[in-house]
Enzyme design. Structure first.
Site, PDB file in Angstrom:
ATOM      1  N   ASP A 210       0.830  -1.204   0.000  1.00 44.15           N
ATOM      2  CA  ASP A 210       0.000   0.000   0.000  1.00 44.15           C
ATOM      3  C   ASP A 210       0.863   1.252   0.000  1.00 44.15           C
ATOM      4  OD1 ASP A 210      -2.557  -0.767  -0.100  1.00 44.15           O
ATOM      5  OD2 ASP A 210      -2.966  -0.588   2.036  1.00 44.15           O
ATOM      6  N   LYS A 232      -0.045   2.420  -7.476  1.00 44.15           N
ATOM      7  CA  LYS A 232       0.174   2.805  -8.878  1.00 44.15           C
ATOM      8  C   LYS A 232      -0.739   2.068  -9.843  1.00 44.15           C
ATOM      9  CE  LYS A 232       4.701   4.760  -8.562  1.00 44.15           C
ATOM     10  NZ  LYS A 232       5.951   4.170  -8.121  1.00 44.15           N
ATOM     11  N   MET A 347      -8.923   9.543   8.204  1.00 47.26           N
ATOM     12  CA  MET A 347      -9.315  10.036   6.877  1.00 47.26           C
ATOM     13  C   MET A 347     -10.279  11.220   6.993  1.00 47.26           C
ATOM     14  SD  MET A 347      -9.801   6.444   4.843  1.00 47.26           S
ATOM     15  CE  MET A 347     -10.649   5.543   6.109  1.00 47.26           C
TER      16      MET A 347
HETATM   17  C1  LIG Z   1      -7.190   3.849   4.583  1.00 51.27           C
HETATM   18  S1  LIG Z   1      -6.912   4.294   6.246  1.00 51.27           S
HETATM   19  C2  LIG Z   1      -5.925   2.950   6.756  1.00 51.27           C
HETATM   20  C3  LIG Z   1      -5.757   2.841   8.237  1.00 51.27           C
HETATM   21  C4  LIG Z   1      -4.828   1.738   8.631  1.00 51.27           C
HETATM   22  N1  LIG Z   1      -5.340   0.459   8.236  1.00 51.27           N
HETATM   23  C5  LIG Z   1      -4.527   1.733  10.125  1.00 51.27           C
HETATM   24  O1  LIG Z   1      -4.898   0.796  10.838  1.00 51.27           O
HETATM   25  O2  LIG Z   1      -3.826   2.666  10.583  1.00 51.27           O
HETATM   26  C6  LIG Z   1      -5.757   5.601   6.046  1.00 51.27           C
HETATM   27  C7  LIG Z   1      -5.861   6.609   7.164  1.00 51.27           C
HETATM   28  O3  LIG Z   1      -5.198   6.157   8.312  1.00 51.27           O
HETATM   29  C8  LIG Z   1      -4.639   7.245   9.008  1.00 51.27           C
HETATM   30  N2  LIG Z   1      -3.191   7.050   9.071  1.00 51.27           N
HETATM   31  C9  LIG Z   1      -2.486   6.043   8.576  1.00 51.27           C
HETATM   32  N3  LIG Z   1      -1.186   6.168   8.895  1.00 51.27           N
HETATM   33  C10 LIG Z   1      -1.081   7.271   9.623  1.00 51.27           C
HETATM   34  C11 LIG Z   1      -0.015   7.939  10.272  1.00 51.27           C
HETATM   35  N4  LIG Z   1       1.220   7.456  10.245  1.00 51.27           N
HETATM   36  N5  LIG Z   1      -0.278   9.075  10.950  1.00 51.27           N
HETATM   37  C12 LIG Z   1      -1.519   9.560  11.034  1.00 51.27           C
HETATM   38  N6  LIG Z   1      -2.577   8.984  10.427  1.00 51.27           N
HETATM   39  C13 LIG Z   1      -2.351   7.858   9.751  1.00 51.27           C
HETATM   40  C14 LIG Z   1      -5.010   8.471   8.246  1.00 51.27           C
HETATM   41  O4  LIG Z   1      -6.205   8.979   8.774  1.00 51.27           O
HETATM   42  C15 LIG Z   1      -5.198   7.936   6.863  1.00 51.27           C
HETATM   43  O5  LIG Z   1      -5.997   8.772   6.091  1.00 51.27           O
END
Ligand SMILES: C[S@@+](CC[C@H](N)C(=O)[O-])C[C@H]1O[C@@H](n2cnc3c(N)ncnc32)[C@H](O)[C@@H]1O
Length: 417
Positions: A210, A232, A347
């Protein structure tokens, strides 16, 4: 006693092992015995809290007294972990008379069996004896463990521990040996992947990654590993997901070991469930390796615990990718506004103005502390502290962008000194 030790792997499931002593040594030995399925009789007047917990949970039988000769009835092995050398010698003598191997914590030279230093990687167990020097054994064990963790080498082909439905279980790889592991890569810091996730990654032949997975994890892949960058794939989100599912299935059916590496945890807004169903539908076995989710870890990275005693008794994780005023919203924001605990929004940056306004409209005080954490746990982490009423404006002013979480609640200041 002379002669070099003769190594064996004891299969102790259901077999009586007597442990004498309830202190630190017995505490350290116990997990491996229980893991082996041994029928443990523990004899000791007192136990450490950890041993007591095993006894209370019924994982072993505890006799609260000193050792008695009859304790060795039916035993295959005895571990003596008492401080008193004369008591240890007496137990050891009884064991000898009955031809039961006896491990002695107090006197290795007098023992009839030694416990090795052990490392385990999936199905492989490496046990090292250091010629009577436990520190040497541990040093060699550590070196072997690091070697195994560094690459597939001797562990190739990958272990077949893939349960068909995500729970680690008996193996049933495809006819040609392929399988898929849905692995949570953690929130951003490459060291926050789990040990199991890292092992599967080092063994993978195909990695489908991802956008949000830590780049350093990918840097470590062997050159021959096929790396598919899921970000991609040149279609819209729905088609792209179908395409990813197809790639996972195709590669696994071709006999390859595939890791689907996903940011955070695969099942937290990660579409891991869809991928599992696609694989299961095609007869491809899947292992799911949970990950450290950004919902908790990015908050922690900014010094915010999602719960804190006497501050928050709940935390709610919610996706903010659909605006509260959209007919497509599945979130009852008006109810969330009535909660007193912690709200973690993933998100949510794009819709933050609408989300925060809705929460305030339905009763969450505008002064409720809020924190926004961008790229939490990485070297690029940025954090702003705010309050619910103005957090959206503060995010815009600071130029914060995804990926970010928003944490709302009194926990935000809970660790301030
Ligand atoms: C599609 S979701 C996936 C979440 C992921 N599966 C998890 O458990 O962290 C993507 C969202 O996770 C959050 N996110 C993921 N990594 C992050 C990080 N390092 N810092 C802050 N927010 C993060 C953000 O809100 C981002 O838009």
């Amino acid at each position: 006693m002379s002669g070099s030790p003769y190594p064996l792997g004891l299969r102790l499931a259901g077999r009586r092992v007597v442990v004498v002593g309830g202190g630190v040594v017995a505490t350290r030995r116990m997990p491996a015995l229980l893991d082996a399925g041994a029928d443990v009789l523990l004899v000791a007047p007192e136990l450490t809290p950890a041993l007591r917990a095993h006894a209370d949970a019924g994982r072993l039988r505890w006799e609260r007294r000193r050792f008695a000769v009859d304790d060795l009835d039916g035993a295959w092995l005895v571990q003596v972990a008492v401080d008193d050398p004369s008591a240890a010698a007496a137990i050891s003598t009884v064991a000898d008379e009955r031809r039961i191997f006896c491990v002695r914590a107090d006197d290795r030279a007098a023992a009839t069996a030694w416990t090795p230093a052990v490392t385990r990687q999936g199905p492989v167990t490496v046990a090292v004896l250091g010629g009577g020097d436990p520190r040497r054994a541990m040093a060699v064990r550590d070196a072997v463990r690091d070697l195994l963790a560094a690459g597939p080498g001797p562990l190739d082909p990958p272990p077949a521990d893939a349960g068909a439905r995500g729970v680690p279980g008996p193996a049933r790889p495809t006819r040609r040996g392929g399988h898929v592991a849905l692995v949570g890569a953690g929130p951003g810091d490459p060291e926050l992947i789990t040990v199991k996730g890292r092992r599967l990654l080092t063994e993978a032949e195909v990695v489908v990654a991802d956008r949000l997975v830590p780049g350093l994890l990918l840097d470590e892949l062997r050159p021959e590993v096929e790396l598919v960058d899921a970000a991609k794939i040149p279609y819209g989100p729905a088609r792209a997901q179908e395409e990813i599912n197809q790639i996972l299935v195709d590669r696994a059916l071709a006999g390859r070991s595939v890791v689907r590496l996903k940011g955070g945890d695969p099942y937290v807004f990660g579409r891991g469930g869809e991928e599992l169903l696609a694989c299961a539908g095609a007869g491809v076995p899947v292992t799911v390796v949970p990950g450290v989710t950004s919902a908790i870890a990015a908050a922690a990275g900014a010094g915010v615990p999602v719960t804190h005693r006497a501050v928050a008794h709940e935390f709610t994780v919610v996706s903010g990718h659909v605006s509260p005023d959209s007919s497509a919203s599945m979130v009852r924001w008006e109810h969330l506004a009535g909660l007193r605990g912690t709200l973690v929004i993933l998100m949510g940056l794009k819709n933050l103005a609408a989300i925060s306004a809705t929460l305030v409209t339905y009763g969450r005080p505008a002064q409720t502390p809020a924190v926004v954490v961008q790229e939490g746990t990485t070297g690029a982490q940025r954090t702003i502290r705010s309050t619910l009423g103005v957090v959206a404006a503060d995010v815009t002013a600071a130029g914060l962008r995804p990926p970010a979480i928003v944490v709302v609640g009194d926990v935000v200041g809970a660790l301030d000194l």
